[in-house]
Design an enzyme around this catalytic site. Structure first.
Site, short mmCIF file in Angstrom:
data_model
loop_
_atom_site.label_atom_id
_atom_site.label_comp_id
_atom_site.label_asym_id
_atom_site.label_seq_id
_atom_site.Cartn_x
_atom_site.Cartn_y
_atom_site.Cartn_z
N ASP A 100 7.92 -1.95 5.61
CA ASP A 100 7.88 -2.29 4.69
C ASP A 100 8.74 -3.29 3.87
O ASP A 100 10.06 -2.55 3.72
CB ASP A 100 6.40 -1.69 3.45
CG ASP A 100 7.57 -0.27 2.85
OD1 ASP A 100 8.23 -0.17 3.24
OD2 ASP A 100 6.54 0.61 3.07
N SER A 101 8.93 -3.89 2.56
CA SER A 101 10.01 -4.36 2.09
C SER A 101 10.30 -3.98 1.36
O SER A 101 11.58 -3.47 0.74
CB SER A 101 9.03 -5.95 1.21
OG SER A 101 8.54 -5.59 0.26
N GLY A 102 9.69 -2.69 0.70
CA GLY A 102 10.13 -1.88 -0.65
C GLY A 102 9.91 -3.06 -1.71
O GLY A 102 10.13 -1.38 -2.77
N PHE A 156 7.32 -2.71 -3.20
CA PHE A 156 5.90 -1.12 -4.43
C PHE A 156 7.21 -0.30 -4.45
O PHE A 156 6.16 -0.04 -5.87
CB PHE A 156 5.09 -1.02 -3.13
CG PHE A 156 3.50 0.11 -3.59
CD1 PHE A 156 3.04 -0.35 -4.87
CD2 PHE A 156 3.66 0.98 -3.08
CE1 PHE A 156 2.02 0.75 -4.83
CE2 PHE A 156 3.08 1.99 -3.76
CZ PHE A 156 2.17 1.93 -4.31
N ASP A 208 -2.38 1.30 7.25
CA ASP A 208 -1.55 2.62 7.64
C ASP A 208 -1.66 3.30 5.59
O ASP A 208 -2.35 2.98 5.05
CB ASP A 208 0.12 1.80 6.99
CG ASP A 208 0.33 1.82 5.41
OD1 ASP A 208 0.52 2.24 5.51
OD2 ASP A 208 -0.06 0.25 5.00
#
Length: 374
Positions: A92-94, A96, A270
């Protein structure tokens, strides 16, 4: 290098059966991805994760950029080598985690400046840097940087976050292509935002669909809103997304959430729930959810599931698991996590088979009776 692609294999009403082709193998969908936030699925050996049937795990950009750093992982051969996982990895992109874990943070058009929750060091994450980090990690499926607005929030705040995420989507895609991501067989997914506002969700999905992403994620849900709100947002959003691309519902969830989202056409999931529950003495089984802390298990010689292929579910008594949990022994967390990941993979296989056989409605109703209360 194997190019990334989604292969549709069948459909039963809106429920989809498919296959992802990635540089590190295939992933049968609908699929559940165990969460390996810091390059490890907590309390499990990689080979045991694979033995449950999991074909893809998730890693986290925020945590790995801070420790051990993406540059170090790259120098050690990439994330697959580093964590001894030769199957597909999604990162994921970080975004959150920055919003939920970091201390001081400042959000601007360029990106987000934040303070590490580990040592207080300061960092800047931009759409370009997020894609760069994921490229250094070498993940097969990557996410655009987005802003996940906490709910409940005023519409103007949700709209601001959604539009910023769209602008960051364009920058993420440009950076991904500049780094030759498609040529390396990698994929970049756009992320639909819009909170609990159906109009904003549809607008976000339509704008992202016009961009050449390999897949599309639905973000900003499963963050405390009621299940009916989450499902209503999926009902509005999914018809707008390209049918020929995979759809990933981020951070979901309970077995019932998964079943209902598959019914609407979601392909990928997930959630930390099965691993976190295992560390807290809770087992997911085909008979329902069991709390092994409860005294009623103290004299029970039966295993969690005598017919399971998973040794943790089949070979250890509930009495022994109860004992381990009550004593705080690490083996208890390991065995229950193993059982839970195995159950989630069993659930996904059951749903895939039901779609193939045209029996999804029947299986949905049967499993719904078991899991509707969580």
């Amino acid at each position: 290098m194997t190019p990334f692609r989604y292969e549709p294999l069948g459909q039963d009403d809106a429920a989809r059966r498919g296959r992802l082709h990635t540089a590190h193998g295939t992933v049968e969908t609908p699929a559940f991805m165990p969460v390996g936030t810091q390059a490890t699925v907590k309390a499990m050996f990689p080979e045991d994760v694979a033995a449950t049937g999991a074909e893809v795990v998730l890693g986290n950009t925020y945590h790995l950029m801070l420790r051990p750093t993406a540059e170090r992982v790259s120098g050690l051969g990439g994330l697959h080598t580093f964590m001894r996982w030769n199957r597909t990895i999604l990162t994921d992109s970080g975004g959150f985690q920055i919003m939920s874990l970091s201390g001081l943070r400042k959000l601007e058009e360029h990106g987000v400046a934040f303070q590490s929750h580990i040592d207080g060091s300061r960092h800047l994450l931009t759409p370009e840097r997020s894609v760069e980090i994921q490229g250094l990690l070498g993940s097969d499926i990557q996410m655009q940087l987005d802003e996940c607005v906490r709910l409940p929030a005023e519409r103007k705040e949700v709209e601001r976050g959604m539009r910023l995420s769209l602008r960051w989507a364009e920058r993420s895609r440009a950076a991904f292509e500049a780094m030759d991501g498609p040529a390396k067989g990698q994929a970049l997914f756009g992320i639909v935002q819009g909170g609990d506002d159906a109009g904003l969700r549809v607008e976000s999905a339509a704008a992202l669909s016009a961009m050449p992403f390999e897949g599309y994620s639905i973000g900003g849900l499963a963050v405390g809103e009621p299940q009916d709100v989450m499902l209503a947002m999926l009902d509005e959003t999914l018809p707008v997304l390209p049918a020929e691309k995979p759809r990933y519902l981020m951070g979901v969830g309970t077995p019932h959430d998964i079943i209902e989202a598959v019914a609407r056409g979601i392909d990928m999931f997930d959630c930390v729930m099965p691993t976190r529950a295992g560390r807290h003495g809770v087992a997911y089984t085909r008979f329902g959810k069991l709390n092994l802390k409860n005294a009623r298990h103290a004299d029970d010689p039966a295993p969690l599931d005598p017919e399971s292929d998973c040794p943790a579910a089949r070979d250890y008594s509930r009495a022994y698991l109860h004992h381990l949990v009550r004593c705080g022994e690490g083996l208890g967390a390991m065995l229950l996590t193993w059982n839970n990941i195995a159950y989630y993979q069993h659930l996904m296989k059951t749903l895939r088979t039901a779609i193939e056989q045209g029996r999804f409605a029947e299986v949905r109703a049967e499993l719904g009776r078991l899991w509707a209360k969580g």
